[in-house]
Write a protein that holds these residues in place. Structure first.
Motif, short mmCIF file in Angstrom:
data_model
loop_
_atom_site.label_atom_id
_atom_site.label_comp_id
_atom_site.label_asym_id
_atom_site.label_seq_id
_atom_site.Cartn_x
_atom_site.Cartn_y
_atom_site.Cartn_z
N THR A 256 -12.93 -60.05 -18.05
CA THR A 256 -13.37 -60.46 -16.72
C THR A 256 -12.19 -60.34 -15.76
OG1 THR A 256 -14.95 -62.04 -17.66
CG2 THR A 256 -14.38 -62.30 -15.33
N CYS A 258 -10.96 -61.11 -11.98
CA CYS A 258 -11.28 -61.93 -10.80
C CYS A 258 -10.26 -61.69 -9.69
CB CYS A 258 -11.28 -63.41 -11.17
SG CYS A 258 -12.47 -63.86 -12.44
N THR A 259 -10.75 -61.33 -8.53
CA THR A 259 -9.91 -61.20 -7.34
C THR A 259 -10.47 -62.10 -6.26
OG1 THR A 259 -11.16 -59.38 -6.33
CG2 THR A 259 -9.48 -58.78 -7.97
N SER A 260 -9.85 -62.08 -5.08
CA SER A 260 -10.33 -62.92 -3.98
C SER A 260 -11.69 -62.46 -3.47
CB SER A 260 -9.32 -62.90 -2.83
OG SER A 260 -9.08 -61.58 -2.39
N SER A 261 -12.09 -61.21 -3.77
CA SER A 261 -13.33 -60.69 -3.21
C SER A 261 -14.43 -60.41 -4.22
CB SER A 261 -13.04 -59.39 -2.44
OG SER A 261 -12.47 -58.42 -3.31
N MET A 262 -14.09 -60.37 -5.52
CA MET A 262 -15.13 -60.01 -6.49
C MET A 262 -14.76 -60.45 -7.90
SD MET A 262 -14.55 -55.91 -7.04
CE MET A 262 -14.53 -55.57 -5.29
N GLU A 263 -15.78 -60.42 -8.76
CA GLU A 263 -15.59 -60.66 -10.20
C GLU A 263 -16.28 -59.52 -10.94
OE1 GLU A 263 -15.92 -64.66 -12.12
OE2 GLU A 263 -17.61 -63.72 -13.16
N VAL A 264 -15.55 -58.88 -11.82
CA VAL A 264 -16.07 -57.73 -12.57
C VAL A 264 -15.98 -58.04 -14.06
CG1 VAL A 264 -15.79 -55.28 -13.10
CG2 VAL A 264 -15.32 -56.11 -10.78
#
Length: 324
Positions: A256, A258-264
Motif C-alpha cells: 500500500t 500512501c501519499t497526501s493525494s492518494m492511496e494505491v
C-alpha cells in the motif's frame, strides 16, 4: 535435471510440489531422519529414492542440485558435502542457529565456487520490486514493523539452542527485506522477555516477545518487534516505510502506497516461491545466476544481523556490525 532433497517437512513439500511440475526436472532422491519418512515422502512425488543418510544418498545418486530444508541446528555437514562435490544447493533460511556454521560454509564457498540460493522468498515478490522502485525516488526516514504470531510447538523451535529464537528463525525474513531495500546495518540494540509461553508449555527457552532497533549505514532507523504469544491463525507480518513522499506498507496482503493525494494498493501476481525455484534451477541448468536474489554469501549478512541482535540481548549493549 536430477534433484535431491534433504528434509521431509513442510518446506520440503512446498518446494517439491513446485519443481516436480516443471519440465526437464526429475525428483531423484530424498533424505529424511529415517528410512520410513524418506520413503513415505518419496512416494508422494513419484518414484524418488529414499535415504536416511546424506552421504549414502550423494554416493549412490548423480544429482544436479539439492534442496536443504532442515531445522536451524541441523545445518553444516550437508552443505559442506555438497560444496566438496560441487553440487549446487538451495537452502531454506535461517542458515543456522548462530554464525559458527555459516562462517565455516562461507570459507568453503570462497575456496570452491558453487551455485547457491537461500530461501528469502520475500525478495521475489512483485510488490517488493515495486517497493524498491518507490524508495529510489524518495528519502526514507524510518521503518517500523514486526512478526506477530503464535509459537510453533515442535520441540526444536521452543529451544533457544536449536532454533535460535524468533528473530533468528522467523523475523529474519523482515531483517533480510530491510537489507534488500535499504542497504546494510551499522548497529543494533535489542531486548527480549518472557510473558506467557514458558508458563503454558514445557521446555520453552526462547523469548516470546522482543524488540530491536537497527541503525542502517545510511542513517535510517528501523524498529522491529516480534512475538509468539498470539493464538493460532492470528498473524500480522509487515513493515511500514516512512519517507519523504508518504508511507509505504508491505504485508501479507500486498503493498500500500500512501501519499497526501492518494492511496494505491498492489498485490503479487506470481507466487514468489515459484519464482525462487525457477531462478535457482535456471542457474543450475545454464550457469546464469543473475535471477537468484539471495546467494549464500548475501544471506550470511542477514545472519550477521540476527546474530548481533541476540548478542545485544545477552549483553544488554549496542552491538556494532563491521565488514559490511
Amino acid at each position: 535435471m536430477k534433484i535431491g532433497m534433504v528434509g521431509t517437512g513442510g518446506f520440503s513439500r512446498m518446494h517439491a510440489a513446485i519443481f516436480t511440475d516443471m519440465t526437464d526436472v526429475r525428483f531423484q532422491a530424498v533424505c529424511g531422519t529415517s528410512q520410513e519418512k524418506a520413503a513415505a515422502f518419496a512416494a508422494e512425488y513419484g518414484d524418488a529414492n529414499g535415504y536416511d543418510n546424506v552421504t549414502q544418498m550423494l554416493d549412490q545418486e548423480k544429482l544436479d542440485a539439492v534442496y536443504i530444508c532442515v531445522p536451524p541446528f541441523a545445518h553444516g555437514d550437508v552443505e559442506q558435502q555438497l560444496i566438496e562435490r560441487g553440487i549446487p544447493f538451495l537452502v531454506e533460511k535461517p542458515l543456522a542457529v548462530n554464525l559458527k556454521v555459516p562462517n565455516e560454509i562461507t570459507v568453503s564457498l570462497q575456496k570452491k565456487n558453487v551455485i547457491t540460493s537461500v530461501g528469502y522468498h520475500f525478495r521475489y515478490r512483485d510488490t517488493v520490486a515495486s517497493l524498491k522502485k518507490e524508495l529510489e525516488t524518495c528519502t526514507v526516514g524510518m521503518v517500523t514493523g514486526g512478526w506477530m504470531g503464535s509459537m510453533p510447538l515442535v520441540p526444536w523451535w521452543r529451544n533457544r539452542d536449536t532454533s535460535g529464537g524468533q528473530f533468528v528463525e522467523q523475523t529474519t525474513h523482515l531483517i533480510d527485506l530491510v537489507r534488500y531495500t535499504l542497504g546494510e546495518v551499522e548497529e543494533v540494540h535489542a531486548v527480549e522477555a518472557n510473558r506467557i509461553m514458558a508458563d503454558l508449555h514445557k521446555n520453552v527457552t526462547v523469548a516470546d516477545i522482543g524488540s530491536a532497533i537497527l541503525k542502517m549505514k545510511s542513517g535510517v532507523l528501523v524498529q522491529l518487534s516480534n512475538t509468539c504469544v498470539l493464538p493460532d491463525d492470528v498473524l500480522e507480518i509487515g513493515l511500514h516505510y516512512f519517507h519523504s513522499g508518504g508511507i509505504a506498507k508491505i504485508d501479507q496482503a500486498g503493498l500500500t502506497k500512501c501519499t497526501s493525494s492518494m492511496e494505491v494498493k498492489e498485490k503479487d501476481s506470481v507466487n514468489p516461491y515459484v519464482r525462487e525455484n525457477e531462478a535457482f534451477l535456471h542457474a543450475v541448468q545454464t550457469g546464469d545466476t543473475s535471477r537468484i536474489l539471495s546467494s549464500y554469501e548475501d544471506a550470511f549478512r542477514t545472519q550477521e544481523v540476527t546474530d548481533a541482535i541476540m548478542k545485544s540481548v545477552e549483553s544488554k549493549k549496542t552491538v556494532q556490525l563491521g565488514g559490511n
